[in-house]
Design a protein around this motif. Structure first.
Motif, short mmCIF file in Angstrom:
data_model
loop_
_atom_site.label_atom_id
_atom_site.label_comp_id
_atom_site.label_asym_id
_atom_site.label_seq_id
_atom_site.Cartn_x
_atom_site.Cartn_y
_atom_site.Cartn_z
N ALA A 41 0.84 -1.20 0.00
CA ALA A 41 0.00 0.00 0.00
C ALA A 41 0.87 1.25 0.00
O ALA A 41 0.58 2.23 -0.69
CB ALA A 41 -0.91 -0.01 1.23
N SER A 42 1.99 1.18 0.73
CA SER A 42 2.82 2.38 0.77
C SER A 42 3.53 2.60 -0.57
O SER A 42 3.82 3.74 -0.92
CB SER A 42 3.82 2.30 1.93
N VAL A 43 3.77 1.53 -1.31
CA VAL A 43 4.34 1.70 -2.65
C VAL A 43 3.37 2.49 -3.52
O VAL A 43 3.76 3.42 -4.24
CB VAL A 43 4.66 0.34 -3.29
N VAL A 44 2.08 2.11 -3.45
CA VAL A 44 1.09 2.82 -4.25
C VAL A 44 1.04 4.29 -3.81
O VAL A 44 0.99 5.20 -4.65
CB VAL A 44 -0.31 2.17 -4.10
N TYR A 45 1.13 4.53 -2.49
CA TYR A 45 1.11 5.90 -1.99
C TYR A 45 2.33 6.67 -2.50
O TYR A 45 2.19 7.77 -3.04
CB TYR A 45 1.09 5.86 -0.45
N TYR A 46 3.52 6.08 -2.38
CA TYR A 46 4.73 6.76 -2.83
C TYR A 46 4.68 7.05 -4.33
O TYR A 46 5.25 8.03 -4.80
CB TYR A 46 5.99 5.93 -2.56
N SER A 47 4.02 6.17 -5.08
CA SER A 47 4.01 6.36 -6.53
C SER A 47 3.27 7.63 -6.91
O SER A 47 3.43 8.13 -8.01
CB SER A 47 3.38 5.15 -7.22
N ARG A 68 2.84 9.66 -15.80
CA ARG A 68 2.94 10.35 -17.08
C ARG A 68 4.37 10.26 -17.61
O ARG A 68 4.61 9.93 -18.77
CB ARG A 68 2.51 11.82 -16.92
N THR A 69 5.33 10.51 -16.73
CA THR A 69 6.74 10.41 -17.12
C THR A 69 7.03 9.02 -17.66
O THR A 69 7.64 8.85 -18.71
CB THR A 69 7.64 10.66 -15.90
N LEU A 70 6.55 8.03 -16.91
CA LEU A 70 6.81 6.64 -17.24
C LEU A 70 6.27 6.28 -18.63
O LEU A 70 6.94 5.67 -19.45
CB LEU A 70 6.19 5.81 -16.13
N LEU A 71 5.05 6.74 -18.90
CA LEU A 71 4.41 6.35 -20.16
C LEU A 71 5.00 7.10 -21.34
O LEU A 71 5.14 6.54 -22.43
CB LEU A 71 2.91 6.61 -20.09
N PHE A 72 5.31 8.40 -21.16
CA PHE A 72 5.62 9.22 -22.33
C PHE A 72 7.06 9.68 -22.42
O PHE A 72 7.54 9.97 -23.50
CB PHE A 72 4.68 10.43 -22.38
N ASP A 73 7.76 9.78 -21.28
CA ASP A 73 9.09 10.39 -21.33
C ASP A 73 10.22 9.45 -20.93
O ASP A 73 11.32 9.90 -20.66
CB ASP A 73 9.15 11.61 -20.39
N ASP A 74 9.94 8.17 -20.81
CA ASP A 74 10.99 7.29 -20.31
C ASP A 74 11.17 6.09 -21.23
O ASP A 74 10.57 5.03 -21.03
CB ASP A 74 10.64 6.81 -18.90
N PRO A 75 12.03 6.23 -22.26
CA PRO A 75 12.22 5.11 -23.19
C PRO A 75 12.74 3.87 -22.47
O PRO A 75 12.45 2.75 -22.90
CB PRO A 75 13.26 5.64 -24.19
N LEU A 76 13.48 4.05 -21.36
CA LEU A 76 14.04 2.89 -20.67
C LEU A 76 12.94 2.02 -20.06
O LEU A 76 13.09 0.81 -19.96
CB LEU A 76 15.01 3.37 -19.58
N PHE A 77 11.81 2.64 -19.66
CA PHE A 77 10.67 1.85 -19.16
C PHE A 77 10.21 0.88 -20.24
O PHE A 77 10.06 -0.32 -20.00
CB PHE A 77 9.53 2.76 -18.73
N TRP A 78 9.97 1.40 -21.44
CA TRP A 78 9.47 0.54 -22.52
C TRP A 78 10.51 -0.48 -22.94
O TRP A 78 10.20 -1.63 -23.20
CB TRP A 78 9.04 1.39 -23.72
N TYR A 275 9.53 7.75 -8.08
CA TYR A 275 9.46 7.22 -9.43
C TYR A 275 9.65 5.70 -9.41
O TYR A 275 8.97 4.97 -10.14
CB TYR A 275 10.51 7.88 -10.32
N GLY A 276 10.57 5.23 -8.54
CA GLY A 276 10.75 3.79 -8.40
C GLY A 276 9.45 3.09 -8.01
O GLY A 276 9.13 2.02 -8.51
N SER A 277 8.68 3.73 -7.12
CA SER A 277 7.40 3.15 -6.70
C SER A 277 6.40 3.13 -7.84
O SER A 277 5.61 2.19 -7.98
CB SER A 277 6.83 3.94 -5.53
N ALA A 278 6.42 4.17 -8.68
CA ALA A 278 5.52 4.19 -9.83
C ALA A 278 5.87 3.04 -10.79
O ALA A 278 4.98 2.33 -11.29
CB ALA A 278 5.60 5.53 -10.56
N LEU A 279 7.16 2.84 -11.01
CA LEU A 279 7.59 1.73 -11.86
C LEU A 279 7.12 0.39 -11.28
O LEU A 279 6.65 -0.49 -11.99
CB LEU A 279 9.12 1.71 -11.97
#
Lengths: 303, 300
Positions: A41-47, A68-78, A275-279
């Protein structure tokens, strides 16, 4: 699966002590609430926060900024997501094929079976770091197999599979295969031993070939075990970072970075917990979605 | 074709008594003989090569003297073991790993045993929810828990203690252990327990007298899982412990790997130290493992 069905004998429940099951299960529930559910739950909160341990002055509510960063501005995620998919599919497919073959072989009766089983299953118990240690020895140009093959004139000197971008993927796949095949072999062998002998005998009396017996008796019997073990293994291969973290470090040039490895390095090196939590949240959602889809599509439990 | 072959072989056998008297046994022999020997031994031999060459490589590099090029483990020297055990601190890492492994083995087994019994023998409110929650936990990436668990352990003052590892290991082992043990208990006929109650046993005594002895394969499987996983765990130990005296074996091994010029003899010797306990545990329990699996969750 057995765990989904109700316990068979309710009448055995002593009416005077309705608290007993809660007391018995309390330690498990408390441990899992405190150290699994709450952290999740805290991961979701931190994200949803800007939260960077090394830049505390920027910490604030972020809304969906991280996503938003993850989906559109982070090629390393994809890129890491695509590599995760490639890694998981390759590993699970190869481990299943070899594991099934191995299980079928050691299910036969032959001299030396017990010893063979113990030996071929043994890499299962080996850790990711140790696997790395062993395969670094084997792959190294001066200590490895290639050097001794070169001494015999079978190869050129200097082959370094882990440093070469063309071979690093398969070098890692082979090392993980060494450790991963026994998992399938053990689970499938356990299930093979529950196939009724009579079925095979009836089939061979009817003149069915060995291939037909395999396709019509063995495989249908193993179906649920195969679905479950491939799913468990896929989740495990997706999540486990030990081997790649130590063997390739995700390189060269992020080529072998899986999503969880990306998470681990984001957390450990850049201290960007938000950002790590969002990932992480994204990884969890993707994994859950694919797992449910897989169970549905494969008709798990259907006869 | 198959039949003629088999019959031929059966006739060759001098010691077989009149086949009429043992029809089932003859069938069984026949089905065991269907696969030709080479079809077992050739692929098995190849696979054994793939399995054992890496172990052998590690052993040879661990015991051969510095500067040797030989691929035979002779002459043997223990200097590499001396280097890792005393010089690099693997003696201490080994102790730490052992303590964490045994503690999480005990914690996991005891908690899973009591919870598994509740899940198998009682129908209580929240049981279904708990089952679903346990399945969901299987999708949680361990890497994902690093950040929040670190924060929790910092609050509790457990960072840099082995307790943080014991707790994290136990919690991650619990779901699978609960599923395995409750599946196993469900397979034990309730009548056996009821008979014990009729004889005047309390529920608790009945459990210890009747259920526990029958749970041996499951306990061996669950306990060894817990030990092996915690012995092998790298990520938690890397994150939660930073003092060198608290390192576990995998962390020590990773540091040996991370040196700029790797000492391959020491790496191999460290590998042997890391492998020995789990491979020994595994050799002893692997027979139970298959048993425990087939009676547990997988079969359903």
């Amino acid at each position: 699966m057995a765990i989904a069905q109700a316990p068979p004998r309710e009448r055995a429940r002593p009416a005077r002590a309705p608290r007993t099951p809660y007391v018995l299960i309390a330690p498990a529930v408390i441990a899992m609430l405190a150290f699994l559910v709450y952290p999740m739950a805290s991961v979701v909160y931190y994200s949803l926060q800007h939260y960077n341990v090394s830049k505390p002055w920027d910490n604030a509510f972020a809304g969906l900024d991280n996503f938003r960063t993850l989906l559109f501005d982070d090629p390393l995620f994809w890129q890491s997501l695509a590599f995760s998919a490639k890694w998981v599919v390759t590993e699970v497919a190869l481990q299943l094929v070899f594991g099934l073959a191995l299980a079928l072989i050691v299910n036969e009766t032959f001299i030396g079976r017990a010893v063979s089983r113990a030996l071929v299953f043994s890499p299962w118990a080996v850790s990711g770091v140790l696997t790395t240690g062993i395969w670094v020895l084997l792959y190294n140009p001066t200590t490895g197999v290639s050097r001794y093959l070169a001494d015999l004139g079978l190869m050129n000197y200097g082959a370094a599979p882990l440093a070469n971008p063309d071979t690093v993927f398969w070098a890692a796949v082979l090392a993980e295969l060494w450790r991963g095949v026994p998992f399938f072999a053990i689970l499938l062998l356990a299930d093979l031993q529950t196939v009724s002998r009579d079925l095979y005998e009836a089939a061979s009396v009817d003149g069915a070939s060995r291939l037909r017996r395999f396709l019509h008796i063995t495989l249908p019997h193993l179906k649920d075990a195969i679905i479950l073990s491939t799913l468990l293994r896929a989740v495990w291969e997706f999540n486990n970072v030990d081997l790649l973290y130590t063997l390739t470090g995700g390189g060269p040039a992020h080529q072998t970075t899986t999503l969880p490895l990306y998470v681990a390095t984001t957390a450990a090196q850049s201290h960007n917990f938000g950002y790590g939590s969002a990932l992480t949240t994204a990884a969890f959602l993707i994994l859950t979605f694919f797992s449910i889809a897989y169970l549905r599509l494969s008709k798990f439990g259907a006869r | 074709m198959m039949t003629t072959q088999t019959t031929g072989r059966t006739l060759d056998r001098p010691a077989l008594p009149e086949p009429v008297r043992l029809p089932r046994r003859r069938h069984r022999r026949r089905s065991a003989q269907r696969v030709a020997r080479w079809q077992i031994y050739v692929p098995l031999g190849l696979y054994l090569l793939f399995t054992l060459v890496p172990f052998y490589w590690m052993l040879v590099f661990a015991v051969r003297p510095r500067g040797s090029d030989s691929l035979l483990p002779w002459p043997i020297t223990l200097e590499n073991f001396d280097t890792v055990w005393n010089g690099l601190g693997f003696g201490i890492f080994f102790q730490n790993s052992l303590m964490v492994g045994v503690a999480s083995l005990i914690a996991t087994t005891v908690i899973a045993l009591s919870g598994g019994y509740a899940l198998a023998r009682y129908n209580f409110r929240g049981r279904q929810l708990f089952m679903i929650a346990m399945l969901c936990t299987q999708f949680i990436p361990g890497a994902m828990m690093l950040i929040p668990l670190f924060e929790i352990f910092r609050t509790l003052g457990l960072v840099n203690t082995l307790w943080s590892l014991v707790i994290a290991e136990t919690v991650f082992q619990l779901p699978l252990s609960l599923i395995l043990i409750s599946g196993f208990i469900r397979n034990i006929p309730m009548e056996l327990e009821e008979a014990a109650w009729v004889d005047g046993c309390s529920r608790l005594r009945g459990f210890f007298a009747v259920v526990l002895p029958m749970l041996r394969p499951a306990l061996v499987a669950v306990g060894s899982f817990a030990f092996i996983h915690s012995w092998n765990n790298f990520l938690f130990a890397l994150m939660f412990v930073s003092e060198q005296e608290k390192f576990t074996v995998p962390v020590g091994l990773a540091y040996t790997l991370g040196e700029f010029s790797v000492d391959f003899g020491a790496l191999a010797a460290g590998g042997v130290v890391a492998a020995l306990p789990v491979v020994l545990v595994f050799a002893v329990i692997q027979r139970y493992l298959v048993q425990g699996m087939s009676a547990g969750a997988v079969k359903g």
